[in-house]
Every structure is written in C-alpha cells, then in structure tokens.
Enzyme design. Structure first.
Site, short mmCIF file in Angstrom:
data_model
loop_
_atom_site.label_atom_id
_atom_site.label_comp_id
_atom_site.label_asym_id
_atom_site.label_seq_id
_atom_site.Cartn_x
_atom_site.Cartn_y
_atom_site.Cartn_z
N LYS A 278 0.85 -1.20 0.00
CA LYS A 278 0.00 0.00 0.00
C LYS A 278 0.88 1.24 0.00
O LYS A 278 1.86 1.33 0.74
CB LYS A 278 -0.89 0.01 1.23
CG LYS A 278 -2.02 -1.01 1.22
CD LYS A 278 -2.88 -0.87 2.46
CE LYS A 278 -4.00 -1.90 2.48
NZ LYS A 278 -4.82 -1.81 3.70
N GLU A 364 -19.45 -8.91 8.58
CA GLU A 364 -20.54 -8.29 9.33
C GLU A 364 -21.48 -9.32 9.95
O GLU A 364 -21.96 -9.13 11.07
CB GLU A 364 -21.33 -7.35 8.41
CG GLU A 364 -20.56 -6.13 7.94
CD GLU A 364 -19.75 -6.38 6.68
OE1 GLU A 364 -19.12 -5.42 6.19
OE2 GLU A 364 -19.75 -7.53 6.19
N ARG A 392 -25.70 -5.77 5.46
CA ARG A 392 -25.15 -7.07 5.08
C ARG A 392 -25.41 -8.14 6.14
O ARG A 392 -25.12 -9.31 5.92
CB ARG A 392 -23.65 -6.93 4.82
CG ARG A 392 -23.32 -6.07 3.61
CD ARG A 392 -21.87 -5.59 3.61
NE ARG A 392 -20.89 -6.65 3.51
CZ ARG A 392 -20.28 -7.02 2.39
NH1 ARG A 392 -20.57 -6.42 1.24
NH2 ARG A 392 -19.37 -7.97 2.39
#
Length: 626
Positions: A278, A364, A392
């Site tokens: 990243k 979730e 979700r």
C-alpha cells in the site's frame, strides 16, 4: 511530464507499447495519482499499490472483452485512467463527476458495480458461467484484496467455483505491510514454473494417463499439493479446487506479465497470489498506510492535509470517547467492529481496553452473531458499524439478536448522506429496515449530548437498541459529567411556538429547525426516539397544531415520518403530517451540505415547507374576516 501516459487513452494503446516501456509508464501513473489526488482527495494508498498489477492485467488481457471484476473498487483508479477517463479524473467523487468506484453506467470496462467488499468472486463466477453457457471464449478475472478474503461470501464463491470447475482466475492482492517469507528466489521460480505451459501440459498429460488408475492419480495429486504446501501458502485454495500460483511480487512487471499471459491460456479455477505494498512509491503512504487510505486534499511534498480540522468534534469521535467512558465504569462493555476500527472511532477504545476490543474483519454477519453470543453470557457488546454495512447482516440482526431479545447496542455511523462515496455507501435505509423489527429501540441524537446519553440508554436496556448519527461534525456543545440514560420513548420540546405548525426533528437538524421556527413561529421537538415514539406528546401536538412536519435523514419510505403518520392516523384529529427526508432514489455522490439543501433538509427547506403549509390556513382566515 507524462510523455507515455499522454499517448494512452485506452488499453489497446497500452498494448502497443513494448514491455520495456511499462515501468516508465508506471512511474508516470504514480506521479499523476499524487498530483491529482492531492487536489481532490480520494483513495490514495490502495491505488499506488496496484499500479503495476493494473498495467499488467490490461496488457495481458483483451479488455473489455475479457472481464476484470474489482473487489470493493477503491483500488481501481489506475484502471479508470487507462480506460478513457483520464481527462475527467479531476472530477472523481464530486457531484456529477467520476465515481470513486467501478460503475457499469460509467464505462464498458467497469464490468460490475462495486463498493462493498467480497463480491468480486461471486460476480466473476457468474460471468464465467454465462460465458461458458453462451460458448464465448472470454477470460474472467476477479481481483480481491486479502482484507476482503475475510468475508464468508468470498469463500462461498471459491467453494462453488471449485465445484463447477469454472474457467475463472482469482487474483489475491495481498497488500499487508509484512511480506511472507515465502516470497523468495525459490518461491518466485516455482511460481513461474507452475504457471508455465510446460508444467501444466505435463500436469494434464499425467492426469489423463493416470485416469484409469484412481489410486495412482489420487496419490499424484496429493504429492503435488504437499509439494506446493512446502513452499507456498496455497494448500487451502488447492483443497477448494483451485490451481494456486504464488506468491509473486505484484510490483515486478517482468514477473507478472509472463505469468498472467500463461494464466490467460489455462482452463479451470486458478488463483494467483500477488504481494503488493500500500502506498508504493510515496514514502508517507508507505509508512502510514491506514492514514493515507482515503485522503482529503493534501500537500504532496509533506503529506499534510491542506485544511486543518478545527471546530466541533465529529460524531464518530464523540461516540468513541463516550464508549471509553462507559467501558471504564462497566467491565461488561465490549466493542466490536467489522474492519472499521479507525472509521468507527474505536482506536482509543482498543488502546484502553485491548482485551475487550474485537475487530472481526470484513465479516458483518459474524460480528452480529458474535455479539449475540457475548450478550448471552452477560456481556454488553456495542457493535460499531456503518449504516451501509449493517445491511449485510440483516438476517443475523433479526434471527440471532432480536428474536432472542439480546442486549446488543448498534452504534450506526455514516447514517444518511455520506457525500463523495455515493450510493454504495449511503446510509439512507437503516431506520426503514430497523423499524419493523420487534424488541428494537431506535434513537436519533440531535447533538453530542444526546449521543452520549443514548449510548448509556442502550446499555441499560435488556434488549437490542440502535443509535444512528451522520458523517459530520457535532454541534459543539460543552460536555460535562458521565453519560446518563434517557427516559425511553420521551421526546423534548425545544421551542414552544405560537403558530399552528410543529417541526418534529429526528436527528442532527436542530440548528436548522430552530432557524426555520424563528421565521415561522413554529414549535420544535427533538423527537429522540423513532421507536418507541412519544405518542403522548404527539397526541397533544395533534390537538394544538394543524400541521406536523417530520424531518429525518433517511428514506421517506418506511422512515420515522411514516411512523408518525401511522400513529396520527389512529387519532380523531384534524392535523396534516408532512414528511421531509430522502426520496425514493439512490442519493448520488456530492458534498453533504449541498445534498441536504437539494432535499430540503436545511433551514431554507424547512422554512419553505412551513410557509407553504401556512398558506391555506391564512387564506381561510382572510375569507372568514370578510
């Protein structure tokens, strides 16, 4: 000066370059991203980390005929730059501009609209199956990050792909800061080998030769998997039916290109494990990848934001501080988040109570049932979650928590309009999908004091509760003393008007409501609770007012206003209820304040509504005086 980049408008232009020119183009793309995003803001770190991978994919595959399906999609900026959208890139995440995520309506190269994690493999598998059904020779590739691999949906799709023996390539973009020891000379050579045509031709020939001798074929297969397992982490994927290749350096084009070219010609489920970094090429983002994941406009030389914070605290920070306070006073309180520690304001909570903090990853559904299990054993879990992500786990919310009436508190961040992230992240529906659930208490704080006290209220209840707040700064009220529980279902009259109208406010609109009330002499009520409503106060207001105007930052369909209308309909009272809120449409990306104005959720909009409602009554009075 971007000499090469200026000649690349579409992937066919890219494929006209020599492979030796691609590293130079990668450098120009990184410079373009830094220059552009330092002015507009956006997702920086992830896109710096996928420059070479994106180049290699468009170079090796015949896009858009070959399908690329990005997971989440916040790492697809380079993909946009290479597919005809460089000229409009300065509009990204702005009203009327480019989406910050792949969007089918935006480009034929955006094969699937995304924004949430862990959907790519399922969508790509559906596309691969459709291509097979239609007799199309089309490569389909899903690009998924290691974080998105924590969701069960990704593994459901992997399992199904292996079962179907689908012609599908999955690229696992592993962008953790630490690189596996397996990324070494031996691993690199082995990855090239097992992606090569010679190895796979020998593999297929051996499989056919041993087809009539099942024990020998099974032994050979196990031997191959065990050999791979010695030097690669791919045994799990092999067990799911995938041919695993990797890990490979995701920034090394000399490695990536021949492997992707070979994989394009292979059949069956394949998984390529690439390791990227990243923020690659920009030191501040490499050193602090979380900080530079999503940025506001910044100085590219120093990395510092162009605008300082200042003013009132954000609601997210108010919640995080309040959670620390209540946790210090009650050892039963835990904090749970699905991969949103920073976004949900739980960094300080983790630091103060590491044994009571749980980041479950992008999972979730698991987060909610995990919280239910804690609640069964006497703990008081607080699930900090974005409104758009709570969707979700709706089944777990009903089946595992509400039916059992378990004391789980939902701190719902990013409720309502989210601004530049647009429709995929909009929190427009939580009041609508929470209201029908039995046992649920739903709270809408008007300010930071409400939020703190509502957190204490939820923790004091013996059933599930939710408090929802926007991606915005709070009012700036002084806070003193610990959070205290409120009387459940009790609203607060903030202003007594002398007129015929009342504003019933659900959420952080009190400043705008009071401004509108001053102009029209209306009553203003901080409703606080969507469920249960303060029906006693509503009954009083229905007698003393001709019009009640509800204000909420939620879809009008199924929202708080409909709850008020339903109750008023049970009364024998001549009062009209008008609802202000979000329309039956997905709210587009844009600046939050401008969108609130567009939907009439500012002082001007409320004033106009009250004045419009007052006109019939004024006309009637004038007629009666004649």
């Amino acid at each position: 000066m971007s000499q090469l980049l200026d000649t690349i408008n579409y992937p066919e232009d890219l494929r006209s370059l020599e492979e030796s020119q691609l590293p130079e183009l990668a450098a120009e793309l990184r410079a373009f991203l830094l220059e552009s995003l330092s002015e507009t803001g956006g997702h920086l770190g992830a896109n710096l980390g996928t420059v070479e991978l994106t180049l290699a994919l468009h170079y090796a595959f015949s896009t858009p005929r070959d399908r690329l399906v990005w997971d989440v999609g916040h790492q697809a900026y380079v993909h946009k730059l290479l597919t005809g959208r460089r000229g409009a890139f300065g509009t990204i995440r702005q009203a009327g501009g480019l989406s910050g995520f792949p969007k089918r309506k935006e480009s034929p190269y955006d094969t699937f609209g995304v924004g949430h994690a862990s959907t790519s493999i399922s969508a790509a598998l559906g596309m691969a199956q459709a291509a097979a059904e239609q007799g199309e020779d089309r490569a389909v590739t899903a690009i998924i990050g290691d974080g998105a691999m924590t969701a069960g949906m990704a593994f459901e799709a992997l399992n199904h792909a292996g079962h179907l023996n689908a012609n599908l390539l999955v690229i696992l973009n592993d962008n953790e800061m630490s690189i596996s020891p397996n990324v070494g000379a031996l691993s690199k050579r082995f990855s090239r080998l097992i992606a090569g045509r010679w190895y796979n031709r020998m593999r297929d020939n051996a499989d056919r030769a041993l087809a009539r001798i099942p024990p020998a074929r099974d032994f050979a297969k196990r031997a191959e998997e065990h050999f791979k397992g010695l030097i690669t982490p791919g045994t799990l994927f092999e067990e799911l039916g995938f041919n695993y290749i990797g890990p490979v350096d995701g920034h090394n084009l000399e490695e990536l290109l021949p492997i992707l070219t070979n994989l394009r010609g292979m059949d069956g489920p394949r998984l390529l494990h690439v390791v990227t970094r990243k923020g690659k090429g920009y030191e501040p983002a490499e050193n602090e990848p979380t900080k530079y994941h999503g940025v506001t406009p910044f100085d590219p030389v120093t990395g510092a934001p162009r605008k300082s914070g200042g003013g009132a605290q954000a609601y997210t920070k108010v919640f995080g501080d309040a959670l620390c306070e209540v946790a210090a006073a009650d050892a039963r309180v835990t904090g749970i988040t699905p991969a949103m520690r920073e976004g949900s304001g739980l960094v300080e909570f983790e630091q103060q109570f590491p044994e009571r903090f749980f980041d479950v990853g992008i999972a979730e559904q698991h987060a909610l049932t995990f919280a239910a299990g804690q609640a069964c054993e006497g703990l008081r879990p607080v699930v900090a979650i974005y409104s758009t992500f709570l969707q979700r786990a709706y089944d777990q919310l009903i089946h595992d928590i509400a039916i059992q009436n378990l004391p789980v508190v939902f701190a719902i961040d990013r409720a309502g309009i989210v601004g530049p992230d647009g429709p995929t992240h909009g929190g427009n529906f939580d009041l609508s999908f929470l209201r029908p659930i039995p046992n649920m208490t739903i709270m809408t704080p008007a300010n930071e004091l409400d939020l703190r006290n509502m957190l204490a209220t939820g923790l004091a209840l013996d059933g599930p509760s939710a408090l929802r707040y926007p991606k915005d700064k709070a009012v700036g009220l002084a806070m003193s003393g610990p959070p205290e529980p409120l009387e459940v279902g009790k609203a607060e009259v903030v202003r007594e008007g002398n007129g015929d109208q009342a504003l019933l406010v659900f959420g952080p609109f009190m400043g705008a409501a009071l401004e509108a009330a001053e102009a029209t002499d209306a009553t203003v009520v901080n409703m606080r609770f969507v469920k249960p409503l303060d029906t006693a106060l509503l009954a009083e207001l229905a007698v003393s007012h001709s019009h009640l105007v509800t204000v909420e930052e939620n879809a009008l369909a199924g929202g708080a206003g409909e709850a008020v209308q339903a109750f008023i309909g049970t009364l024998d009272a001549e009062v009209e209820v008008r609802c202000l809120g979000l329309p039956d449409a997905f709210v587009p990306q844009g600046e939050r304040g401008a969108l609130l104005t567009e939907y009439g959720l500012d002082a001007r909009g409320m004033t106009a509504c009250l004045q419009e409602l007052a006109q019939p009554r004024q006309v009637a009075r004038e007629c009666s005086q004649k």
